[in-house]
Motif scaffolding. Sequence first.
Motif, mmCIF file in Angstrom:
data_model
loop_
_atom_site.group_PDB
_atom_site.id
_atom_site.type_symbol
_atom_site.label_atom_id
_atom_site.label_comp_id
_atom_site.label_asym_id
_atom_site.label_seq_id
_atom_site.Cartn_x
_atom_site.Cartn_y
_atom_site.Cartn_z
ATOM 1 N N SER A 1 0.872 -1.177 0.000
ATOM 2 C CA SER A 1 0.000 0.000 0.000
ATOM 3 C C SER A 1 0.913 1.231 0.000
ATOM 4 N N SER B 1 -0.506 -4.258 1.066
ATOM 5 C CA SER B 1 -1.844 -3.792 0.686
ATOM 6 C C SER B 1 -2.876 -4.715 1.335
ATOM 7 N N GLU B 2 -4.133 -4.246 1.398
ATOM 8 C CA GLU B 2 -5.158 -5.042 2.091
ATOM 9 C C GLU B 2 -5.376 -6.396 1.446
ATOM 10 N N ASP B 3 -5.201 -6.459 0.112
ATOM 11 C CA ASP B 3 -5.432 -7.722 -0.588
ATOM 12 C C ASP B 3 -4.113 -8.455 -0.908
#
Length: 228
Positions: free
Chosen positions: A40, A206-208
């Motif tokens: 991110s 990152s979140e994913d």
Amino acid sequence: MQNHETAPYSLTPLPDEESIARARHLRDSLKQRRTCRYFSDAPVPREAIEAAIEAAGTAPNGANHQPWHFAVVESAEKKRAIREAAEAEERRFYGADGDDPKASEEWLGALKELGTDDAKPFLETAPFLIVVFAQRKGGIEEDGKTQNYYVNESVGIACGMLIATLHEAGLATLTHTPSPMGFLREACERPEWEKPLMIVVVGRPSEDATVPAHALKKKPLSQIASWL
Ligand code: IYR
């Protein structure tokens, strides 16, 4: 030993149980480390990067010449320039430029499980790129002339300590090695006797974010160690 100037050295002795517990504790933390390829753009504190570089700077090394330099890249323009140059090399490596790949079929086969390709968006997304340089010459004074020793070994150990410290700080890292990477010397304004060794990408996943299942397979102690 030959006569030389000295300073005292001691370590606080620990009971065996405490030594074992501490070793296992750090092992268990380092077991959580993963090479991250999805970052991110969330910021990370510069002070954590500084402390990790100071930790790396304590690595054992040839003749205590400390043959390393860490160029910390955070400007968006610099990161974009590095991404563009790195991706140009990676297109040649993977054959994404339409020519035969520079990498052998065997090498490309070995990378299949990692899913890597020529796209390196993380070089722009992550807040920091630490470009690690190995100083072939320079000595402790960095005079650019004095011979350095065991340079790759020294800087390799320093990179391990850098990555371990960043992991302990809760930060994600990726060791990225575009090949060839001479362009990094110019991008980071380093002298010709310094060789870029790797980019350590630092940030937050990152979140994913995912990691390849292949990366979770670790050789057991019985395979990586022998006792004589
Ligand atoms: N530098 C390339 C290829 C690469 C090579 C190895 I060995 C890896 O473990 C991972 C990638 C890239 O970054 O895609």
